[in-house]
Scaffold this motif. Structure first.
Motif, PDB file in Angstrom:
ATOM      1  N   ALA A 142       0.767  -1.037  -0.078  1.00 57.71           N
ATOM      2  CA  ALA A 142      -0.052  -0.061   0.054  1.00 57.71           C
ATOM      3  C   ALA A 142       0.989   1.361  -0.069  1.00 57.71           C
ATOM      4  N   ALA A 143       2.005   1.425   0.878  1.00 53.67           N
ATOM      5  CA  ALA A 143       2.735   2.332   0.835  1.00 53.67           C
ATOM      6  C   ALA A 143       3.451   2.518  -0.522  1.00 53.67           C
ATOM      7  N   GLU A 144       3.667   1.369  -1.293  1.00 54.36           N
ATOM      8  CA  GLU A 144       4.346   1.487  -2.691  1.00 54.36           C
ATOM      9  C   GLU A 144       3.409   2.290  -3.474  1.00 54.36           C
ATOM     10  N   TRP A 145       2.011   1.802  -3.633  1.00 57.14           N
ATOM     11  CA  TRP A 145       1.125   2.263  -4.383  1.00 57.14           C
ATOM     12  C   TRP A 145       0.835   3.993  -4.005  1.00 57.14           C
ATOM     13  N   LEU A 146       1.145   4.256  -2.712  1.00 53.97           N
ATOM     14  CA  LEU A 146       0.537   5.678  -2.562  1.00 53.97           C
ATOM     15  C   LEU A 146       1.802   6.632  -2.650  1.00 53.97           C
ATOM     16  N   SER A 147       2.786   6.225  -3.099  1.00 55.28           N
ATOM     17  CA  SER A 147       4.022   7.000  -3.344  1.00 55.28           C
ATOM     18  C   SER A 147       4.731   6.403  -4.637  1.00 55.28           C
ATOM     19  N   PRO A 148       3.915   6.412  -5.830  1.00 57.32           N
ATOM     20  CA  PRO A 148       4.361   5.619  -6.926  1.00 57.32           C
ATOM     21  C   PRO A 148       5.488   6.437  -7.659  1.00 57.32           C
ATOM     22  N   ALA A 149       6.233   5.782  -8.453  1.00 61.82           N
ATOM     23  CA  ALA A 149       7.466   6.258  -9.499  1.00 61.82           C
ATOM     24  C   ALA A 149       7.105   7.860  -9.997  1.00 61.82           C
ATOM     25  N   ALA A 150       8.172   8.526  -9.832  1.00 60.75           N
ATOM     26  CA  ALA A 150       7.794  10.140  -9.863  1.00 60.75           C
ATOM     27  C   ALA A 150       9.181  10.572 -10.666  1.00 60.75           C
ATOM     28  N   ASP A 151       8.924  11.651 -11.013  1.00 60.33           N
ATOM     29  CA  ASP A 151       9.989  12.442 -11.749  1.00 60.33           C
ATOM     30  C   ASP A 151      11.546  12.576 -10.755  1.00 60.33           C
ATOM     31  N   PRO A 152      12.580  12.408 -11.325  1.00 55.71           N
ATOM     32  CA  PRO A 152      13.719  12.263 -10.261  1.00 55.71           C
ATOM     33  C   PRO A 152      13.567  13.454  -9.146  1.00 55.71           C
ATOM     34  N   ASN A 153      13.357  14.516  -9.534  1.00 57.00           N
ATOM     35  CA  ASN A 153      13.339  15.698  -8.789  1.00 57.00           C
ATOM     36  C   ASN A 153      12.069  15.947  -8.063  1.00 57.00           C
ATOM     37  N   HIS A 154      11.204  15.239  -8.012  1.00 54.23           N
ATOM     38  CA  HIS A 154       9.834  15.173  -7.242  1.00 54.23           C
ATOM     39  C   HIS A 154      10.167  14.650  -5.931  1.00 54.23           C
ATOM     40  N   TRP A 155       9.469  15.245  -4.729  1.00 58.46           N
ATOM     41  CA  TRP A 155       9.518  14.771  -3.438  1.00 58.46           C
ATOM     42  C   TRP A 155       8.118  14.529  -3.213  1.00 58.46           C
ATOM     43  N   ASP A 156       7.833  13.274  -2.786  1.00 62.47           N
ATOM     44  CA  ASP A 156       6.564  12.708  -2.035  1.00 62.47           C
ATOM     45  C   ASP A 156       6.897  13.026  -0.519  1.00 62.47           C
ATOM     46  N   VAL A 157       5.990  13.744   0.100  1.00 58.67           N
ATOM     47  CA  VAL A 157       6.305  13.659   1.762  1.00 58.67           C
ATOM     48  C   VAL A 157       5.195  12.959   2.335  1.00 58.67           C
ATOM     49  N   VAL A 158       5.561  11.859   2.926  1.00 59.92           N
ATOM     50  CA  VAL A 158       4.864  10.867   3.304  1.00 59.92           C
ATOM     51  C   VAL A 158       4.418  11.005   4.446  1.00 59.92           C
ATOM     52  N   GLU A 159       3.102  10.970   4.959  1.00 61.68           N
ATOM     53  CA  GLU A 159       2.852  10.813   6.587  1.00 61.68           C
ATOM     54  C   GLU A 159       3.215   9.739   7.338  1.00 61.68           C
ATOM     55  N   GLY A 160       4.024   9.793   8.133  1.00 58.97           N
ATOM     56  CA  GLY A 160       4.346   8.609   8.857  1.00 58.97           C
ATOM     57  C   GLY A 160       3.152   8.039  10.049  1.00 58.97           C
ATOM     58  N   GLN A 161       3.318   6.982  10.592  1.00 58.33           N
ATOM     59  CA  GLN A 161       2.199   6.409  11.385  1.00 58.33           C
ATOM     60  C   GLN A 161       3.007   5.629  12.502  1.00 58.33           C
ATOM     61  N   GLY A 162       2.581   5.706  13.712  1.00 61.06           N
ATOM     62  CA  GLY A 162       2.944   5.054  14.920  1.00 61.06           C
ATOM     63  C   GLY A 162       4.603   5.249  15.183  1.00 61.06           C
ATOM     64  N   SER A 163       5.214   4.332  15.331  1.00 61.06           N
ATOM     65  CA  SER A 163       6.676   4.470  15.914  1.00 61.06           C
ATOM     66  C   SER A 163       7.287   2.921  15.864  1.00 61.06           C
ATOM     67  N   LEU A 164       8.401   2.794  15.475  1.00 64.47           N
ATOM     68  CA  LEU A 164       9.229   1.537  15.293  1.00 64.47           C
ATOM     69  C   LEU A 164       9.416   0.898  16.887  1.00 64.47           C
ATOM     70  N   TYR A 165       9.160   1.931  17.896  1.00 62.14           N
ATOM     71  CA  TYR A 165       9.050   1.473  19.151  1.00 62.14           C
ATOM     72  C   TYR A 165       7.935   1.336  19.900  1.00 62.14           C
ATOM     73  N   HIS A 166       6.616   1.473  19.187  1.00 64.87           N
ATOM     74  CA  HIS A 166       5.348   1.188  19.865  1.00 64.87           C
ATOM     75  C   HIS A 166       5.027   0.016  19.606  1.00 64.87           C
ATOM     76  N   PRO A 167       4.788  -0.975  20.793  1.00 67.88           N
ATOM     77  CA  PRO A 167       4.307  -2.359  20.953  1.00 67.88           C
ATOM     78  C   PRO A 167       3.166  -2.395  20.171  1.00 67.88           C
ATOM     79  N   SER A 168       2.211  -1.531  19.972  1.00 67.07           N
ATOM     80  CA  SER A 168       0.894  -1.750  19.219  1.00 67.07           C
ATOM     81  C   SER A 168       1.151  -1.744  17.869  1.00 67.07           C
ATOM     82  N   PHE A 169       1.692  -0.958  17.301  1.00 64.12           N
ATOM     83  CA  PHE A 169       1.808  -0.400  15.929  1.00 64.12           C
ATOM     84  C   PHE A 169       3.149  -0.660  15.086  1.00 64.12           C
ATOM     85  N   ALA A 170       4.138  -1.064  15.631  1.00 60.15           N
ATOM     86  CA  ALA A 170       5.395  -1.002  15.050  1.00 60.15           C
ATOM     87  C   ALA A 170       5.370  -1.543  13.716  1.00 60.15           C
TER      88      ALA A 170
END
Lengths: 335, 335
Positions: free
Chosen positions: B201-229
């Motif tokens: 799903a993350a690959e789908w929502l930030s597809p291939a783009a122009d080399p100078n284009h920036w996708d600014v992707v909204e993060g979720q949770g935390s790698l350290y959160h035991p519910s959502f890592a």
């Protein structure tokens, strides 16, 4: 999800044994739960059980017909529907691991409504999970982890359950994939759970237990697999294992389905400890389970000696040489 | 999921602004997409838009009514149903982020079938995702990550999109949560995706783009959160960010909803680089976004100076002091 046994295994008319690997896995690990097999004309798979249809199986005491075969695409072939309807009419529940839901087939839904039989779609959990809490639960847990998908994590967990029980330990296999659910009669296909509830589902399937009880949790994917690492991490956090075993296939060069190289056993041990310590600071590796099927026996023994020496841990091929050494390490480590 | 704008924001009769935070977030970031608000008798929230009902909104050009308010439990109050039916009758689509599906309410389903309007349940993606492949795509990506849930990852990503555009960069915010989907008109609530498909799903929502284009992707949770890592890791692998910004709230002592302590910023940087390098070996941290709302201004500045020095990275509170320094670091780092 809880399945009632004994089972009737439905093999359909699949073209080879591989397509019936779910049924064959059930017979391998739970022969006493299987009263018979039902094969249609032309079936090339054979689980070695008495042949019977649904009515005969019900008379022999069967409670659930497990569709233990798949065709390509995971879709239910139209000509299997009559057998499923017959199973329901004979008073059985019907369980499958197909992507397609049984209740989406009108004849099957109607037959289930009439008979009161349950339709158990193992890939579509109906359990409402809570989000994981990460709180330490009593009881001990072992998780099988992998350098890749399909490297023997389920087999290793089942072999460990069996060897631990033989050694007098109190151990239960905990299923996280569909075949495992059929084998244990309970569990959740954790890769089919909604993402927010991965660790919560892992907590549910390995609940608080007696301090000396071991849950042997079937691992999924790999922390290094770019498709499925999220599942692996949520499972690691939720299972909060005291001990883990790394499963590995030494001849593979790329991870399954992607172009990524296989990580080293050392990398997997290190990242599993680093991430797993979030919910269990005492997590430790107790052994290496290597699928050496592609190697000759001398080569296999040499490879096992080598990795055992490198990591200071017992290394074995569970299929070829058993898991006694790993169970010994576990007992020593948690004496 | 793609939403058509302009929007009519439905606020119902919620008791406070917090219950309407979805609507308020949309107005903050996309004021030009909002033609009006529809409030019922007794509503205590106010998005500051012209008051209108569905018919008036349709005449003003609205395409979608967004239910931008929730009551406790995420269930649709029975007395809101008439407004939703009216919106469909006026020719609008209706979008919500509620747990309950709109189509599960018979009157709403019937009205949608009659009008042809779409029922958009942002929490229940209908998109069929593939599993992630981890293959490098053209285009550049930035991901906001966190020391915890609810520390400003969405706000920071939106502030970065805005500042990057002002600086002449080609940047698009990519939503991974329901409010973000309303704000960007597209995206997926990634925590509601089936576990096997998080990175896909993350690959789908930030597809291939122009080399100078920036996708600014909204993060979720935390790698350290035991519910959502698991969600956080799948998103990290799928987004394959070139750059990331760590979001932090300095006065919190425990992670949201659990008993675990907040990890250090250093730990989050290290584990993000270690795991993120699987799909992007060049991943690097470009800044720290700190929610200092609980601190006085002098205290806030002192804290930002301290962590900036510790990590050799720009640190700012996006709400209080903007994100210019982080955008500068990004430009310098990727010149």
């Amino acid at each position: 999800m809880e399945l009632k046994h004994p089972y009737l295994l439905f093999l359909g008319d699949v073209a080879d044994s591989l397509a019936a690997k779910t049924a064959l896995g059930i017979v391998d690990w739970r022969p006493n739960w299987c009263v018979g097999q039902w094969r249609l004309e032309g079936c090339k798979a054979d689980a070695g059980l008495p042949e019977m249809d649904a009515r005969a199986a019900a008379e022999a005491g069967a409670k659930t017909m497990v569709v233990g075969a798949v065709n390509a695409g995971g879709v239910l072939p139209a000509h299997w529907v009559a057998s499923i309807v017959a199973a329901l009419e004979a008073g059985l529940d019907v369980a499958t691991g197909l992507h397609q839901k049984l209740a989406d087939v009108p004849e099957i839904r109607a037959a289930a409504e009439k008979s009161g039989g349950r339709l158990l779609d193992v890939r579509h959990s109906t359990e409402k999970f809570a989000t994981g809490k990460g709180t330490k639960r009593p009881g001990r847990r072992l998780l099988t982890v992998g350098t890749d998908c399909s490297v023997g994590k389920k087999y290793t967990a089942l072999a460990l359950e069996s060897a631990m029980r033989e050694a007098g330990m109190d151990a239960d296999f905990r299923a996280t994939g569909q075949t495992g659910v059929f084998i244990s009669g309970r569990g959740a296909a954790i890769d089919a759970v909604v993402a927010d509830f991965i660790s919560g589902a892992a907590e549910w399937l390995s609940p608080a237990a007696d301090p000396n009880h071991w849950d042997v949790v079937e691992g999924q994917g790999s922390l290094y697999h770019p498709s499925f690492a999220g599942v692996s991490l949520g499972l690691l956090h939720g299972a909060q294992p005291d001990a883990f075993v790394v499963c590995h296939e030494p001849t593979r060069t790329k991870m399954r389905g992607v172009e990524h190289p296989i990580p080293s056993i050392r990398d997997v041990i290190d990242l599993t400890i680093r991430c797993g310590s979030l919910t269990n600071p005492d997590i430790r590796c107790v052994g290496l389970a290597v699928n050496t099927a592609a190697l000759g026996e001398a080569e296999a023994r040499a490879f096992l000696d080598q990795v055992s020496g490198e990591h200071g841990l017992p290394a074995s091929d569970p299929v070829r040489f058993g898991v006694t050494a790993i169970v010994e390490e576990l007992r020593k480590s948690f004496a």
